[in-house]
Design a protein around this motif. Structure first.
Motif, mmCIF file in Angstrom:
data_model
loop_
_atom_site.group_PDB
_atom_site.id
_atom_site.type_symbol
_atom_site.label_atom_id
_atom_site.label_comp_id
_atom_site.label_asym_id
_atom_site.label_seq_id
_atom_site.Cartn_x
_atom_site.Cartn_y
_atom_site.Cartn_z
ATOM 1 N N ALA A 15 0.840 -1.196 0.000
ATOM 2 C CA ALA A 15 0.000 0.000 0.000
ATOM 3 C C ALA A 15 0.877 1.248 0.000
ATOM 4 C CB ALA A 15 -0.898 0.001 1.224
ATOM 5 N N TYR A 16 0.404 2.260 -0.668
ATOM 6 C CA TYR A 16 1.096 3.546 -0.610
ATOM 7 C C TYR A 16 0.051 4.651 -0.690
ATOM 8 C CZ TYR A 16 0.562 4.482 -5.630
ATOM 9 O OH TYR A 16 0.058 4.730 -6.874
ATOM 10 N N SER A 17 0.448 5.788 -0.208
ATOM 11 C CA SER A 17 -0.445 6.938 -0.204
ATOM 12 C C SER A 17 0.399 8.193 -0.340
ATOM 13 C CB SER A 17 -1.232 6.967 1.106
ATOM 14 O OG SER A 17 -2.050 8.113 1.163
ATOM 15 N N GLU A 18 -0.139 9.171 -1.055
ATOM 16 C CA GLU A 18 0.547 10.449 -1.171
ATOM 17 C C GLU A 18 -0.508 11.545 -1.295
ATOM 18 O OE1 GLU A 18 2.927 11.025 -4.696
ATOM 19 O OE2 GLU A 18 1.592 9.772 -5.881
ATOM 20 N N GLY A 19 -0.122 12.709 -0.905
ATOM 21 C CA GLY A 19 -1.058 13.818 -0.980
ATOM 22 C C GLY A 19 -0.335 15.141 -1.159
ATOM 23 N N THR A 20 -1.041 16.093 -1.748
ATOM 24 C CA THR A 20 -0.511 17.431 -1.952
ATOM 25 C C THR A 20 -1.607 18.423 -1.579
ATOM 26 O OG1 THR A 20 0.791 16.629 -3.811
ATOM 27 C CG2 THR A 20 0.500 19.006 -3.631
ATOM 28 N N GLY A 59 -6.644 20.371 -2.203
ATOM 29 C CA GLY A 59 -5.803 19.220 -1.872
ATOM 30 C C GLY A 59 -6.077 18.050 -2.798
ATOM 31 N N ILE A 60 -5.068 17.306 -3.052
ATOM 32 C CA ILE A 60 -5.189 16.096 -3.859
ATOM 33 C C ILE A 60 -4.595 14.955 -3.037
ATOM 34 C CG2 ILE A 60 -4.476 14.923 -5.957
ATOM 35 C CD1 ILE A 60 -4.153 17.653 -7.257
ATOM 36 N N ARG A 61 -5.323 13.892 -2.983
ATOM 37 C CA ARG A 61 -4.852 12.729 -2.228
ATOM 38 C C ARG A 61 -4.991 11.506 -3.137
ATOM 39 N NH1 ARG A 61 -3.595 12.549 2.787
ATOM 40 N NH2 ARG A 61 -3.383 10.561 3.802
ATOM 41 N N ASP A 62 -3.949 10.681 -3.165
ATOM 42 C CA ASP A 62 -3.962 9.480 -3.987
ATOM 43 C C ASP A 62 -3.447 8.331 -3.142
ATOM 44 O OD1 ASP A 62 -4.175 7.794 -6.171
ATOM 45 O OD2 ASP A 62 -2.173 8.299 -6.943
ATOM 46 N N SER A 63 -4.126 7.202 -3.198
ATOM 47 C CA SER A 63 -3.660 6.021 -2.461
ATOM 48 C C SER A 63 -3.992 4.778 -3.273
ATOM 49 C CB SER A 63 -4.295 5.949 -1.077
ATOM 50 O OG SER A 63 -5.686 5.795 -1.196
#
Length: 181
Positions: free
Chosen positions: A100-105, A115-119
């Motif tokens: 699993a990974y997750s990133e956000g800006t 905001g943008i969030r991707d996982s």
């Protein structure tokens, strides 16, 4: 005095090879049968049951196929005719790994924010097999052992790959011994 003299004769004469004990017919036959004690002399193999569970029976069948496929050995169902007995244990295990990974800006100023969030998450099933074999001569001495582990090959499952590796290693070591003699 006579007992002491007789005890001395019994202990000293065999050491000097004066008294010869002749082997019985069974002992002579056993010595003739035990002439095949090394790996390089093995031609006919009996494969003993690896266990009663489905995986053990399947791997045993794969080991027999691998041995026959080498062309170096004859596999027999008659234990008495075999030069050596192959004994073994096989296990197969499946596990799942979670990746699993997750990133956000986030960007913002005094009045507005965005905001943008991707996982992402995925699971991977891993199959592993372990085969442990030993080859035992007619005297009961272990003359060869191998442990092979595999996670599978391109077109084979892990059990088939481990069984093939065992057969390949047996052939390589046997040929090396035969060429050195």
């Amino acid at each position: 005095m006579h007992r002491l003299f007789f005890a001395l004769l019994v202990t000293i004469l065999p050491a000097m090879n004066v008294l010869q004990v002749k082997p019985t017919d069974g002992q002579t036959e056993r010595k003739a049968d035990s002439a095949i004690t090394t790996l390089s002399n093995v031609r006919r193999i009996y494969v003993e049951s690896f266990g009663d569970d489905a995986t053990s029976r399947e791997v045993q069948s794969m080991v027999v196929s691998a041995l026959v496929g080498t062309g170096q050995f004859k596999v027999t169902e008659n234990r008495e005719r075999a030069d050596a007995v192959m004994k073994g244990v096989a296990t197969e295990r499946s596990s799942q790994e979670l990746h699993a990974y997750s990133e956000g800006t986030a960007v913002g100023n005094g009045n507005r924010a965005a905001g943008i969030r991707d996982s992402s998450a995925n699971t991977e099933t891993i199959h592993e097999a372990k085969v442990s074999l030993r080859l035992v001569n007619t005297d009961g001495d272990v003359i060869w052992t191998v442990i092979q582990e595999s996670k599978g090959a391109k077109y084979k499952g892990p059990s088939a790959d481990a069984a093939d590796r065992c057969g390949t290693q047996l052939v390589m070591e046997t040929e090396k011994l035969r060429n050195s003699q």
